[in-house]
Design an enzyme around this catalytic site. Structure first.
Site, PDB file in Angstrom:
ATOM      1  CG  ASN A   1      15.570  12.129 -27.039  1.00  0.00           C
ATOM      2  OD1 ASN A   1      15.390  12.904 -26.123  1.00  0.00           O
ATOM      3  ND2 ASN A   1      15.978  12.538 -28.213  1.00  0.00           N
ATOM      4  CG  ASP A   2      19.181  11.062 -29.435  1.00  0.00           C
ATOM      5  OD1 ASP A   2      18.066  10.523 -29.482  1.00  0.00           O
ATOM      6  OD2 ASP A   2      19.562  11.909 -30.256  1.00  0.00           O
ATOM      7  CE1 TYR A  22      16.379  19.376 -29.309  1.00  0.00           C
ATOM      8  CE2 TYR A  22      16.634  19.206 -31.681  1.00  0.00           C
ATOM      9  CZ  TYR A  22      15.821  19.348 -30.576  1.00  0.00           C
ATOM     10  OH  TYR A  22      14.461  19.454 -30.741  1.00  0.00           O
ATOM     11  CB  SER A  23      22.283  14.351 -29.901  1.00  0.00           C
ATOM     12  OG  SER A  23      21.221  13.708 -29.251  1.00  0.00           O
ATOM     13  NE  ARG A  80      18.479  16.764 -35.521  1.00  0.00           N
ATOM     14  CZ  ARG A  80      17.586  17.230 -36.403  1.00  0.00           C
ATOM     15  NH1 ARG A  80      17.575  18.504 -36.749  1.00  0.00           N
ATOM     16  NH2 ARG A  80      16.693  16.417 -36.947  1.00  0.00           N
ATOM     17  CG  ASP A  81      22.220  14.812 -33.837  1.00  0.00           C
ATOM     18  OD1 ASP A  81      21.831  15.628 -32.977  1.00  0.00           O
ATOM     19  OD2 ASP A  81      21.443  14.174 -34.556  1.00  0.00           O
TER      20      ASP A  81
HETATM   21  C1  FRU Z   1      17.531  11.940 -32.492  1.00  0.00           C
HETATM   22  C2  FRU Z   1      17.383  13.431 -32.306  1.00  0.00           C
HETATM   23  C3  FRU Z   1      18.643  14.169 -32.651  1.00  0.00           C
HETATM   24  C4  FRU Z   1      18.519  15.432 -31.853  1.00  0.00           C
HETATM   25  C5  FRU Z   1      17.860  14.921 -30.602  1.00  0.00           C
HETATM   26  C6  FRU Z   1      16.908  15.894 -29.967  1.00  0.00           C
HETATM   27  O1  FRU Z   1      16.634  11.214 -31.733  1.00  0.00           O
HETATM   28  O2  FRU Z   1      16.296  13.916 -33.048  1.00  0.00           O
HETATM   29  O3  FRU Z   1      18.840  14.404 -34.029  1.00  0.00           O
HETATM   30  O4  FRU Z   1      19.755  16.023 -31.591  1.00  0.00           O
HETATM   31  O5  FRU Z   1      17.176  13.747 -30.938  1.00  0.00           O
HETATM   32  O6  FRU Z   1      16.460  15.413 -28.736  1.00  0.00           O
END
Ligand code: FRU
Length: 469
Positions: free
Chosen positions: A40-41, A100-101, A159-160
């Site tokens: 994903n990200d 996570y991101s 997060r992120d």
């Molecule tokens: C966005 C997200 C982020 C998180 C990550 C987890 O797509 O939900 O907020 O850090 O993906 O994989």
């Protein structure tokens, strides 16, 4: 689970699945996709010592979300990428449910990652730690552990981290959900990346003239562009309109002015970054030559993603191409990174009535359509784009329901640039005034078929494959 056990499981999954994934005809030739499993990200996008590094949210064990690893690629030219050792594995108690991101910075010459340790509890609640890891001499990342715990006043959805250097300090933006379930962006400051002060909320639902604007904002990114500050974020929970906010979650931006000392961000309206079916969680970086580049995830976290056919071959999702951002009259313009022009082969040009146009192979191609008139383009039998007056409409059959679904751009169309890569289309409108990015699963080799009784000009290049070396 220990790091070694997790790495062994990941290795087994890659060894067992990579041949099949690589042989999938829907595998991109010049976009980044995971060797196996779910991507994903994009994370940690940076040019460090001249070389580009790009990390990604990765579940190497299944085409499902879950406890994410950070995969890692690097490249000298944004075209040819090489696999690097897995950067982060969710092995510690502060990241049990995923690394996570997050983002990357160069700190005293050292490549440093700041990411979210996601922890879920059996009762369904969760917490989050913002964590640090530094690259060592072997190109592996040593974890320094949490540097910022869950702040008071927020749920476990914080997060992120996106971190940058400004005027003798480090700054961080974080996506957050407050206790009344409103999405927010937090601004933090640090002198050393290890101890962080929360300065305040700089944007969010209910702030700066915004009404209800979502229950969680993910993946913020903040950077200067042409004398303004741009905040990119992904609000979750916006109600769909007839033309806007049609995906399950949105990715967009505000243009404004950040006051670093007062922690305020006066800004204008929210604008979506991309109007296609699949686009989320973009991240930008500043290149050594001063360009602001963006890469997004060509996916959306929703149930429909699991209907994509590549799952049968053990992999899911790709990233977008790298795009150069500029700001013109308060709007972000996105253009394919200029490096991509090096992939062009065999130019063909044609002019005439759309009905008589040739049907070029667009499996891996760049196609320009220049016209001010109505027309319809069919992309390999799986997606159409039709223009009628001021309305440009992208249509496909929803893979879950089988019903037609649409995405729309309105305006005066002059030119389309379509980048296609086996199972993706990125449609740049009027040299980047708007973009529509989507995955599609055409009959291969994919052909472009044009219909219409007006003049068009068509330019077409096939694009060389290049991604992983
Ligand atoms: C966005 C997200 C982020 C998180 C990550 C987890 O797509 O939900 O907020 O850090 O993906 O994989």
């Amino acid at each position: 689970m220990t790091e070694t056990r997790l790495l062994k499981k990941a290795l087994r999954s890659v060894v067992a699945g990579q041949v099949r994934a690589a042989a999938d005809p829907y595998r991109p030739g010049w976009h980044l996709a995971p060797p196996v499993g779910l991507l994903n990200d994009p994370n940690g996008f940076i040019q460090h010592n001249g070389r580009f590094h790009l990390f990604y949210q990765w579940n190497p064990l299944a085409c499902a979300h879950g406890a994410k690893f950070w995969g890692h690629w690097s490249s000298a030219d944004l075209l040819h990428w090489q696999h690097e050792p897995v950067a982060l594995v969710p092995s510690e108690e502060f990241e049990t449910h995923g690394c996570y991101s997050g983002s990357a910075v160069t700190d005293n010459g050292q490549l440093t990652l700041i990411y979210t340790g996601n922890v879920k509890y059996p009762d369904g609640s969760r917490t989050a730690f913002q964590c640090l890891a530094r690259e060592n001499a072997e190109g592996q990342f040593d974890k320094a552990g949490p540097v910022f715990n869950l702040p008071q006043g927020y749920t476990g959805h914080v997060r992120d981290p996106k971190v940058w250097w400004h005027d003798k300090h480090w700054y961080m933006v974080l996506g957050a959900q407050d206790l009344s379930l409103k999405g927010k962006v937090l601004l933090l400051r640090s002198d050393n990346l290890l101890a962080w002060d929360l300065l305040g909320e700089i944007a969010g639902s209910g702030l700066y003239g915004l009404g209800e604007f979502g229950y969680m904002w993910e993946c913020p990114d903040l950077f200067p562009l042409a004398g303004h500050d741009v905040l990119i974020c992904c609000p979750q929970g916006l109600a769909a309109g007839s033309d806007r906010y049609l995906n399950t979650f949105q990715a967009g931006y505000f243009v404004g002015q950040l006051d670093y000392d007062k922690a305020t961000f006066a800004h204008g309206d929210f604008a979506e970054l991309d109007l296609g079916f699949e686009f989320y969680a973009p991240q930008t970086t500043l290149t050594d030559d001063g360009r602001r580049l963006l890469i997004g995830w060509m996916g959306i976290p929703d149930g429909d993603e699991f209907y994509q056919p590549t799952i049968q071959n053990g992999w899911l999702h790709t990233l977008t191409c790298p795009r150069e951002l500029t700001l013109v009259a308060g709007k972000i313009i996105q253009q394919p990174a200029r490096e991509l022009q090096q992939l062009r082969r065999n130019v063909q040009e044609w002019q005439g009535v759309a009905d008589n146009a040739p049907s070029p192979d667009i499996t891996k191609a760049e196609t320009e359509i220049v016209t001010e008139h109505a027309f319809c383009a069919d992309f390999g039998g799986d997606m159409t784009l039709s223009r009628d007056g001021e309305c440009l409409r992208l249509t496909r059959k929803n893979r879950r329901t089988g019903l037609p679904e649409h995405r729309v751009w309105r305006g005066r169309l002059r030119k389309l640039t379509v980048l296609s890569d086996a199972s993706s289309l990125e449609i740049f409108i009027n040299d980047g005034e708007a973009v529509m990015s989507s995955r599609y699963f055409p009959v291969l080799p994919a052909q472009l078929n044009l219909r219409g009784s007006h003049q068009i000009t068509l330019r077409h290049w096939s694009l060389a494959e290049c991604v992983i070396e």
